[in-house]
Design a protein around this motif. Sequence first.
Motif, PDB file in Angstrom:
ATOM      1  N   LEU A   1      41.773  48.655  40.915  1.00 36.31           N
ATOM      2  CA  LEU A   1      41.562  47.583  39.993  1.00 36.31           C
ATOM      3  C   LEU A   1      42.777  46.560  40.570  1.00 36.31           C
ATOM      4  CD1 LEU A   1      41.075  46.604  37.185  1.00 36.31           C
ATOM      5  CD2 LEU A   1      42.901  48.112  36.341  1.00 36.31           C
ATOM      6  N   GLY A   2      42.280  45.221  40.467  1.00 42.67           N
ATOM      7  CA  GLY A   2      43.119  44.146  40.782  1.00 42.67           C
ATOM      8  C   GLY A   2      43.157  43.217  39.772  1.00 42.67           C
ATOM      9  N   GLU A   3      44.407  42.620  39.657  1.00 44.56           N
ATOM     10  CA  GLU A   3      44.200  41.550  38.436  1.00 44.56           C
ATOM     11  C   GLU A   3      44.946  40.503  39.039  1.00 44.56           C
ATOM     12  OE1 GLU A   3      46.511  40.812  34.024  1.00 44.56           O
ATOM     13  OE2 GLU A   3      47.357  42.470  35.303  1.00 44.56           O
ATOM     14  N   PHE A   4      44.510  39.164  38.890  1.00 44.88           N
ATOM     15  CA  PHE A   4      44.618  37.802  39.547  1.00 44.88           C
ATOM     16  C   PHE A   4      45.582  37.319  38.426  1.00 44.88           C
ATOM     17  CE2 PHE A   4      40.493  39.215  41.135  1.00 44.88           C
ATOM     18  CZ  PHE A   4      40.816  38.878  42.820  1.00 44.88           C
ATOM     19  N   GLU A   5      46.524  36.677  38.972  1.00 44.61           N
ATOM     20  CA  GLU A   5      47.602  35.883  38.145  1.00 44.61           C
ATOM     21  C   GLU A   5      47.789  34.472  39.202  1.00 44.61           C
ATOM     22  OE1 GLU A   5      50.819  38.128  37.608  1.00 44.61           O
ATOM     23  OE2 GLU A   5      50.029  39.258  35.751  1.00 44.61           O
ATOM     24  N   ALA A   6      48.430  33.557  38.552  1.00 45.55           N
ATOM     25  CA  ALA A   6      48.915  32.106  38.972  1.00 45.55           C
ATOM     26  C   ALA A   6      50.041  32.084  38.752  1.00 45.55           C
ATOM     27  CB  ALA A   6      47.885  31.073  38.667  1.00 45.55           C
ATOM     28  N   ASP A   7      50.855  31.692  39.909  1.00 49.88           N
ATOM     29  CA  ASP A   7      52.294  31.358  39.731  1.00 49.88           C
ATOM     30  C   ASP A   7      52.599  29.868  39.381  1.00 49.88           C
ATOM     31  OD1 ASP A   7      51.920  30.172  42.029  1.00 49.88           O
ATOM     32  OD2 ASP A   7      53.182  31.169  43.379  1.00 49.88           O
ATOM     33  N   PRO A   8      53.805  29.596  38.956  1.00 53.12           N
ATOM     34  CA  PRO A   8      53.984  28.078  38.548  1.00 53.12           C
ATOM     35  C   PRO A   8      53.577  26.925  39.534  1.00 53.12           C
ATOM     36  CG  PRO A   8      55.916  29.211  37.884  1.00 53.12           C
ATOM     37  CD  PRO A   8      55.081  30.342  38.638  1.00 53.12           C
ATOM     38  N   PRO A   9      53.850  27.180  40.898  1.00 53.87           N
ATOM     39  CA  PRO A   9      53.147  26.367  41.819  1.00 53.87           C
ATOM     40  C   PRO A   9      51.682  26.166  42.071  1.00 53.87           C
ATOM     41  CG  PRO A   9      54.902  27.706  42.754  1.00 53.87           C
ATOM     42  CD  PRO A   9      54.712  28.125  41.689  1.00 53.87           C
ATOM     43  N   GLY A  10      51.201  27.080  41.322  1.00 55.03           N
ATOM     44  CA  GLY A  10      49.479  27.044  41.275  1.00 55.03           C
ATOM     45  C   GLY A  10      48.943  28.151  42.524  1.00 55.03           C
ATOM     46  N   GLN A  11      49.830  28.741  42.983  1.00 48.47           N
ATOM     47  CA  GLN A  11      49.410  29.957  43.972  1.00 48.47           C
ATOM     48  C   GLN A  11      48.644  30.880  43.044  1.00 48.47           C
ATOM     49  OE1 GLN A  11      48.812  29.704  47.216  1.00 48.47           O
ATOM     50  NE2 GLN A  11      50.441  27.819  47.831  1.00 48.47           N
ATOM     51  N   LEU A  12      47.605  31.653  43.745  1.00 52.81           N
ATOM     52  CA  LEU A  12      47.217  32.640  43.048  1.00 52.81           C
ATOM     53  C   LEU A  12      47.384  34.151  43.843  1.00 52.81           C
ATOM     54  CD1 LEU A  12      43.095  31.527  42.567  1.00 52.81           C
ATOM     55  CD2 LEU A  12      44.792  31.785  40.728  1.00 52.81           C
ATOM     56  N   TRP A  13      47.534  35.141  42.932  1.00 50.29           N
ATOM     57  CA  TRP A  13      48.009  36.213  43.318  1.00 50.29           C
ATOM     58  C   TRP A  13      46.995  37.381  42.676  1.00 50.29           C
ATOM     59  CZ3 TRP A  13      52.104  37.169  46.828  1.00 50.29           C
ATOM     60  CH2 TRP A  13      52.789  35.916  47.013  1.00 50.29           C
ATOM     61  N   GLN A  14      46.998  38.578  43.745  1.00 49.83           N
ATOM     62  CA  GLN A  14      46.174  39.908  43.198  1.00 49.83           C
ATOM     63  C   GLN A  14      47.098  40.854  43.145  1.00 49.83           C
ATOM     64  OE1 GLN A  14      43.914  42.309  45.321  1.00 49.83           O
ATOM     65  NE2 GLN A  14      42.161  41.970  44.203  1.00 49.83           N
ATOM     66  N   ARG A  15      47.277  41.438  42.277  1.00 50.93           N
ATOM     67  CA  ARG A  15      48.105  42.612  42.141  1.00 50.93           C
ATOM     68  C   ARG A  15      47.326  43.655  41.944  1.00 50.93           C
ATOM     69  NH1 ARG A  15      52.036  41.395  37.071  1.00 50.93           N
ATOM     70  NH2 ARG A  15      53.040  43.044  38.002  1.00 50.93           N
ATOM     71  N   LEU A  16      47.401  44.895  42.582  1.00 56.53           N
ATOM     72  CA  LEU A  16      46.514  45.909  42.869  1.00 56.53           C
ATOM     73  C   LEU A  16      47.143  47.136  42.030  1.00 56.53           C
ATOM     74  CD1 LEU A  16      43.763  46.725  44.229  1.00 56.53           C
ATOM     75  CD2 LEU A  16      45.257  47.909  46.042  1.00 56.53           C
ATOM     76  N   TRP A  17      46.401  47.983  41.169  1.00 56.46           N
ATOM     77  CA  TRP A  17      47.063  49.027  40.305  1.00 56.46           C
ATOM     78  C   TRP A  17      46.174  50.281  40.523  1.00 56.46           C
ATOM     79  CZ3 TRP A  17      50.991  48.327  37.262  1.00 56.46           C
ATOM     80  CH2 TRP A  17      51.425  46.850  36.938  1.00 56.46           C
ATOM     81  N   GLU A  18      46.704  51.292  40.414  1.00 53.45           N
ATOM     82  CA  GLU A  18      46.415  52.655  40.380  1.00 53.45           C
ATOM     83  C   GLU A  18      46.760  53.691  39.241  1.00 53.45           C
ATOM     84  OE1 GLU A  18      47.509  55.770  43.359  1.00 53.45           O
ATOM     85  OE2 GLU A  18      45.770  54.602  44.458  1.00 53.45           O
ATOM     86  N   MET A  19      46.398  54.452  38.747  1.00 52.56           N
ATOM     87  CA  MET A  19      46.536  55.513  37.800  1.00 52.56           C
ATOM     88  C   MET A  19      46.730  56.947  38.524  1.00 52.56           C
ATOM     89  SD  MET A  19      46.381  53.913  34.836  1.00 52.56           S
ATOM     90  CE  MET A  19      46.467  55.239  33.812  1.00 52.56           C
ATOM     91  N   GLN A  20      48.106  57.288  37.969  1.00 49.91           N
ATOM     92  CA  GLN A  20      48.412  58.740  38.682  1.00 49.91           C
ATOM     93  C   GLN A  20      49.117  59.331  37.404  1.00 49.91           C
ATOM     94  OE1 GLN A  20      50.713  58.766  42.541  1.00 49.91           O
ATOM     95  NE2 GLN A  20      48.833  57.986  43.448  1.00 49.91           N
ATOM     96  N   ASP A  21      48.692  60.565  37.149  1.00 53.15           N
ATOM     97  CA  ASP A  21      49.321  61.350  36.083  1.00 53.15           C
ATOM     98  C   ASP A  21      49.317  60.631  34.789  1.00 53.15           C
ATOM     99  OD1 ASP A  21      49.834  63.354  38.082  1.00 53.15           O
ATOM    100  OD2 ASP A  21      51.758  62.592  38.457  1.00 53.15           O
ATOM    101  N   GLY A  22      48.344  59.740  34.480  1.00 51.30           N
ATOM    102  CA  GLY A  22      48.355  58.906  33.156  1.00 51.30           C
ATOM    103  C   GLY A  22      49.224  57.768  32.998  1.00 51.30           C
ATOM    104  N   ARG A  23      49.930  57.488  34.168  1.00 52.83           N
ATOM    105  CA  ARG A  23      50.935  56.097  34.458  1.00 52.83           C
ATOM    106  C   ARG A  23      50.153  55.208  35.348  1.00 52.83           C
ATOM    107  NH1 ARG A  23      56.583  56.591  36.012  1.00 52.83           N
ATOM    108  NH2 ARG A  23      55.216  57.570  37.977  1.00 52.83           N
TER     109      ARG A  23
END
Length: 599
Positions: free
Chosen positions: A313-335
């Motif tokens: 699961l990735g989430e896309f975000e933009a920083d103030p300068p306008g660059q796009l980023w993807q943060r990757l998430w994983e679920m383990q033990d309910g967290r």
Amino acid sequence: MKSQLHRERTPSVHLSLARVHPAPTPCTRQKPQRRKSNQGRGRQSPTERTRGYLGAESPGPHSVRRAPGVSGPSVSPALAVYRADLAEKRRGRKGALAPGFLPRGVSFSRSALLSFSCRASLSFSRRHLASPTPRVSFPRRGRGRGRPPGAPMAFARRFLRGRLSGPRVGRRGVCAGAMASPLRFVLELPDCSLAHFALRADAPGHEDAPDPRLAALLGPPERSYSLCVPVTPGAGCGARVRAARLHHRLLHQLRRGPFQRCQLLRLLCYCPGGQAGGAQHGFLLRDPQDDPDTRRALLELLGACQEAPRPHLGEFEADPPGQLWQRLWEMQDGRRLQVGCARVVPTPEPPLHPVVPDLASSVVFPDREVARAVLEECTSFIPEARAVLDLVDQCPKQVQKGKFQVVAIEGLDATGKTTVTQSVADSLKAVLLKSPPSCIGQWRKIFDDEPAIIRRAFYSLGNYIVASEIAKESAKSPVIVDRYWHSTATYAIATEVSGGLQHLPPAHHPVYQWPEDLLKPDLVLLLTVSPEERLQRLQGRGMEKTREEAELEANSVFRQKVEMSYQRMENPGCHVVDASPSREKVLQMVLSLIQNRCK
């Protein structure tokens, strides 16, 4: 000496976010202590500045270890590592640190030191680390505003305090398959065009300007999520079947509940180079309302997948300068755990669609054994698969056509195939066969509800059963076949290859070649009608539409891709017949072609 030290402290430095692992209990930076001899001048020596950065030689739990090769009194691990690398730098060893390159505002956990990268590609040697798990924390100033704009660490600290705050881990191998450098993605847009982008695990570079098209697709004010099913390059048939089933299940879940208000697009993740077996299928979910319920439902969906492969699961975000980023998430033990972070950059379109190298192992099977191996993996959850395999095993692997002619008639739905095949069979006193054959046609609906790799394996094996029937009947009389291998291949190619006509495999590609172990007909006829005529015939049939029939009716691009794939088939190719005139005229044209071709 002063100017030299100043130059050594100012190289441009950026943080490699793919290796950022904040500590759960940050260690605050020690205030530098000045020598009495320097108090009057208000200056610090280089050694004092180094101690100020690293929290050096203060008593307590930090002063218990000594880096390899460093003698003297007990010092902090960070300072010991710095001294060891500085000594190597003086000896001319590559990869050691330049003195004074560490920026202010960075503090270190007691277990290890953060690994930085800079323009000169300087890095710590991993063997010097006192602990195998490096961590870093970012101290805040005032009310958490961080360092002033332009500081090397300012963006990284702001970015890691994103909206999806939660535990973050830095375990090697957790997301190696998903965060390989550089990963590339192809996104199919509603107009059937494709957008390509890549992920780079580094800080923003001045040479990469933000792509306005990507910003409109992935950036605010809407919220975009990626959900991909990982497949290891070169994985076996069982892994591909499991990944396809998970992808199929996610598709049904993303079409209901809180996801109904979101836009769902096809997303394909691949590695550059065009290697087979490396494509990962997934989705891009675009939430127009940026609703927290969507994020919560996605995390719950991620946590419900307990068996391998587990989606990324990735989430896309933009920083103030306008660059796009993807943060990757994983679920383990309910967290939820952040296991990766990378920058989104535009990338050129490859010369060949990324899914084309995988067609031979996923939907357009080159021989009988490849298709059989797929269905063998399905016997545990599809009982009918064993029955299909038993019928296939009863057919000889090598069959030969008899002395009478064999004609296969192809075409889209509502082009008159049923009428023409029956009329031709009556005129030639031929045997009429259909694919899939009646012996497995009773299970067609079951396999139509399965993923593409299973569905296409079912239809491919049906062709081999039909081939054994053709071999028997062609020894006694002519044979007319209502659809054969060409239908199986063309629909598979048009479905799997996203985008428009220009993204299909080029002409003369091996995917258009007839399988060598499948009995070949003497002639293949392709019936065609205008889109308007075909639509009128569909409305007058009053029959329940299959998924492919509905796709042909709703998506003109899909219909064009099917027709183009038919026309590119080789060995044997298709002879196009206009089926728009009356039934009598079409029958005369078909009979004339058969007589001229099969004399």
